[in-house]
Design an enzyme around this catalytic site. Structure first.
Site, mmCIF file in Angstrom:
data_model
loop_
_atom_site.group_PDB
_atom_site.id
_atom_site.type_symbol
_atom_site.label_atom_id
_atom_site.label_comp_id
_atom_site.label_asym_id
_atom_site.label_seq_id
_atom_site.Cartn_x
_atom_site.Cartn_y
_atom_site.Cartn_z
ATOM 1 N N ASP A 117 0.847 -1.192 0.000
ATOM 2 C CA ASP A 117 0.000 0.000 0.000
ATOM 3 C C ASP A 117 0.882 1.242 0.000
ATOM 4 O O ASP A 117 1.800 1.354 0.814
ATOM 5 C CB ASP A 117 -0.900 -0.013 1.238
ATOM 6 C CG ASP A 117 -1.985 1.055 1.164
ATOM 7 O OD1 ASP A 117 -2.326 1.491 0.042
ATOM 8 O OD2 ASP A 117 -2.492 1.447 2.232
ATOM 9 N N HIS A 124 -3.929 13.965 0.760
ATOM 10 C CA HIS A 124 -4.109 13.059 1.901
ATOM 11 C C HIS A 124 -2.900 13.121 2.841
ATOM 12 O O HIS A 124 -3.052 13.265 4.056
ATOM 13 C CB HIS A 124 -4.314 11.629 1.412
ATOM 14 C CG HIS A 124 -4.359 10.618 2.517
ATOM 15 N ND1 HIS A 124 -5.408 10.536 3.407
ATOM 16 C CD2 HIS A 124 -3.464 9.675 2.912
ATOM 17 C CE1 HIS A 124 -5.161 9.576 4.286
ATOM 18 N NE2 HIS A 124 -3.991 9.038 4.006
ATOM 19 N N GLU A 189 -10.190 3.841 4.130
ATOM 20 C CA GLU A 189 -9.318 4.555 3.203
ATOM 21 C C GLU A 189 -9.772 4.137 1.803
ATOM 22 O O GLU A 189 -9.657 2.965 1.427
ATOM 23 C CB GLU A 189 -7.840 4.222 3.441
ATOM 24 C CG GLU A 189 -7.351 4.768 4.782
ATOM 25 C CD GLU A 189 -5.841 4.773 4.946
ATOM 26 O OE1 GLU A 189 -5.136 4.036 4.210
ATOM 27 O OE2 GLU A 189 -5.357 5.513 5.828
ATOM 28 N N GLU A 191 -9.311 3.663 -1.885
ATOM 29 C CA GLU A 191 -8.095 3.524 -2.685
ATOM 30 C C GLU A 191 -8.381 2.795 -4.005
ATOM 31 O O GLU A 191 -9.412 2.145 -4.160
ATOM 32 C CB GLU A 191 -7.034 2.733 -1.907
ATOM 33 C CG GLU A 191 -6.766 3.313 -0.522
ATOM 34 C CD GLU A 191 -5.472 2.817 0.107
ATOM 35 O OE1 GLU A 191 -4.638 2.213 -0.603
ATOM 36 O OE2 GLU A 191 -5.308 3.042 1.329
ATOM 37 N N ASP A 223 -8.866 0.217 2.531
ATOM 38 C CA ASP A 223 -7.817 -0.097 3.515
ATOM 39 C C ASP A 223 -8.330 0.318 4.897
ATOM 40 O O ASP A 223 -8.006 1.382 5.411
ATOM 41 C CB ASP A 223 -6.546 0.673 3.127
ATOM 42 C CG ASP A 223 -5.429 0.495 4.135
ATOM 43 O OD1 ASP A 223 -5.443 -0.505 4.870
ATOM 44 O OD2 ASP A 223 -4.545 1.375 4.186
ATOM 45 N N ARG A 227 -7.389 3.829 13.680
ATOM 46 C CA ARG A 227 -6.489 4.975 13.892
ATOM 47 C C ARG A 227 -5.860 4.993 15.274
ATOM 48 O O ARG A 227 -4.729 5.471 15.440
ATOM 49 C CB ARG A 227 -7.247 6.286 13.663
ATOM 50 C CG ARG A 227 -7.852 6.437 12.286
ATOM 51 C CD ARG A 227 -6.799 6.352 11.196
ATOM 52 N NE ARG A 227 -7.383 6.578 9.878
ATOM 53 C CZ ARG A 227 -6.751 6.334 8.741
ATOM 54 N NH1 ARG A 227 -5.508 5.841 8.756
ATOM 55 N NH2 ARG A 227 -7.342 6.549 7.585
ATOM 56 N N GLN A 230 -3.160 2.348 15.206
ATOM 57 C CA GLN A 230 -2.126 2.843 14.287
ATOM 58 C C GLN A 230 -1.287 3.943 14.928
ATOM 59 O O GLN A 230 -0.053 3.941 14.843
ATOM 60 C CB GLN A 230 -2.817 3.376 13.021
ATOM 61 C CG GLN A 230 -1.873 3.872 11.940
ATOM 62 C CD GLN A 230 -2.623 4.485 10.754
ATOM 63 O OE1 GLN A 230 -3.857 4.471 10.707
ATOM 64 N NE2 GLN A 230 -1.889 5.012 9.798
ATOM 65 N N LYS A 243 -3.910 -1.973 10.537
ATOM 66 C CA LYS A 243 -4.417 -2.124 9.173
ATOM 67 C C LYS A 243 -4.514 -3.579 8.712
ATOM 68 O O LYS A 243 -5.267 -3.873 7.790
ATOM 69 C CB LYS A 243 -3.513 -1.360 8.195
ATOM 70 C CG LYS A 243 -3.708 0.147 8.259
ATOM 71 C CD LYS A 243 -2.641 0.871 7.478
ATOM 72 C CE LYS A 243 -2.833 2.372 7.485
ATOM 73 N NZ LYS A 243 -3.910 2.816 6.576
ATOM 74 N N THR A 247 -8.539 -5.992 4.582
ATOM 75 C CA THR A 247 -8.483 -5.048 3.464
ATOM 76 C C THR A 247 -9.472 -5.569 2.427
ATOM 77 O O THR A 247 -9.366 -6.726 2.013
ATOM 78 C CB THR A 247 -7.062 -5.022 2.843
ATOM 79 O OG1 THR A 247 -6.104 -4.768 3.873
ATOM 80 C CG2 THR A 247 -6.962 -3.952 1.772
ATOM 81 N N GLU A 349 -9.792 12.452 7.817
ATOM 82 C CA GLU A 349 -9.775 13.786 7.214
ATOM 83 C C GLU A 349 -11.160 14.438 7.249
ATOM 84 O O GLU A 349 -11.293 15.603 7.615
ATOM 85 C CB GLU A 349 -9.319 13.673 5.748
ATOM 86 C CG GLU A 349 -7.893 13.179 5.592
ATOM 87 C CD GLU A 349 -7.610 12.716 4.169
ATOM 88 O OE1 GLU A 349 -7.831 11.511 3.890
ATOM 89 O OE2 GLU A 349 -7.203 13.552 3.350
HETATM 90 MN MN MN Z 1 -3.913 2.928 2.888
#
Ligand code: MN
Length: 402
Positions: A117, A124, A189, A191, A223, A227, A230, A243, A247, A349
């Site tokens: 990834d 971002h 996420e 993607e 993904d 948080r 992480q 993570k 996925t 975000e």
């Molecule tokens: Mn990602």
């Protein structure tokens, strides 16, 4: 070019698209399929009946042998399928091999070899830098010189529609206490990922310009990211358990051959990247209009064409040290975010790390995901006859394991 199947003019899975997948039939038998409109054509049965030379590629339960067969075969098979679906003479034989997509279970269509990834959106990376390191520079000094990435966990990639269990792990509370429990900051996420078909030799490099020789197609990817886990674990080696729990990828892989009209100019890059990241002439960025929905409500429109690093550059960087490619390698772009708030591809975000929750249509608020929430990512691309729609990636959060 029209099919003997009745398809709407704006059909996202029409003849211009023909994405590949795999489904599990009633008897538990897995077969590779190609999608046309609301149907999946059994490629195992169709190729056995109609094209003995390609039949071995589809005899197993996945697309793996087909992916490994390489570009000339991908194009021959695509032309052949188009021929089958447009010539009325094939209708009696093929019609019984069409399965309504709504009535079959999609399975992961290829064996994920390695999963990587990246972090290729400048908007971002800037947003995340400001949120996580408010006192430092938003972008790290290396960010505009190389595409940042990490190696993920191939074995926990799941097909769209698979429930996602809320992960548990360590986190650090604001008072510094170290806790263990279900993640309280579970995020998405949005993607785009590419799937490698043809591998490469260990010790060799794959140039950005060789992208289409090695890459079979693309899919959407979520993904999922815890948080809180992480934030505590990522220093100094990067993402790990926050993570790796799951996925999600689309059930349908859109072949590059369906995306010839979707390439566009890349975002301006300053400073000029090193020569090995040079994509050569042409239009190296894919223009995909992405939509992210939470519980049926659209919450974001990330623009893929705005990515700082393009997919061919990610491939070149991934192999510049001589690392080899394998059939089934899955390489994701990183969260797709544009400059504008309605273009951001993560809740981190969109809600400023939970400080500015979204208010949904039912009046409830979301900083991060709650149990039962369902996230769907879709995208469309320009095609010769209009637009095609990529296979969605859907996932619902279920409560943490006890
Ligand atoms: Mn990602």
């Amino acid at each position: 070019m029209t099919s003997w199947l009745e398809l709407a003019d704006d059909e996202p899975f029409g003849l211009e698209h023909l994405p590949y997948g795999a489904v599990e039939g009633p008897a538990g038998r897995r077969v590779p399929v190609v999608r046309i409109g609301p149907w999946a054509l059994d490629l195992s049965a169709a190729s056995a009946e109609l094209s003995s030379s390609h039949a071995p590629l589809f005899a197993g339960g996945s697309l793996d042998p087909f992916l490994a067969a390489g570009g000339p075969t991908w194009r021959r098979v695509r032309a052949l399928i188009t021929h089958w679906l447009t010539e009325a003479a094939y209708r009696p034989l093929l019609e019984p091999l069409l399965m309504p997509v709504a009535e079959v279970a999609s399975v992961l269509p290829f064996t994920v070899a390695d999963y990587v990834d990246f972090y290729a959106s400048e908007a971002h990376a800037t947003n995340v830098g400001r949120i996580l390191r408010p006192d430092g520079a938003a972008l790290s000094p290396n960010w505009k010189h190389l595409p940042i990435g990490y190696h993920g966990r191939a074995g926990t990639v799941v097909v769209s529609g698979t429930d996602v269990r809320r992960p548990s792990g360590q986190a650090r509370a604001t008072d510094g206490t170290i806790t263990f429990g279900p993640s309280r900051r579970l995020d998405i996420e949005a993607e785009v990922a590419f799937v490698v078909g043809t591998g490469s030799e260990l010790g060799s490099r794959v140039a950005a310009g060789a992208f289409a020789e090695h890459v079979f197609g693309i899919c959407l990817l979520n993904d999922w990211s815890a948080r809180d886990i992480q934030a505590w674990e990522y220093v100094p080696l990067g993402p790990f358990l926050g993570k790796s729990f799951a996925t999600s990828v689309s059930a349908w892989i859109t072949p590059l051959d369906a995306l010839s009209a979707a390439w566009t100019a890349a975002a301006a890059r300053d400073p000029q990247p090193l020569p090995y990241l040079d994509e050569g002439s042409g239009s190296p960025a894919l223009d995909l209009a992405i939509e992210v929905s939470l519980n049926g409500e659209v919450i974001s429109h990330p623009p893929f064409a705005s990515m700082y690093w393009t997919l061919p550059q990610l491939l070149a960087h991934l192999t510049v040290n001589g690392a080899s490619l394998r059939t089934g390698d899955l390489v994701a772009s990183g969260t797709v975010s544009g400059r504008e708030p309605h273009e951001w591809g993560s809740l981190l975000e969109l809600t400023r790390n939970g400080a500015a929750p979204l208010t949904l249509a039912d009046g409830t608020r979301r900083g991060f995901l709650q149990d039962g929430d369902e996230v769907v990512i879709t995208a469309s691309a320009r095609a010769p006859g209009g637009r095609i729609g990529l296979g969605e990636v859907r996932g619902r959060i279920v409560s943490a394991a006890v």
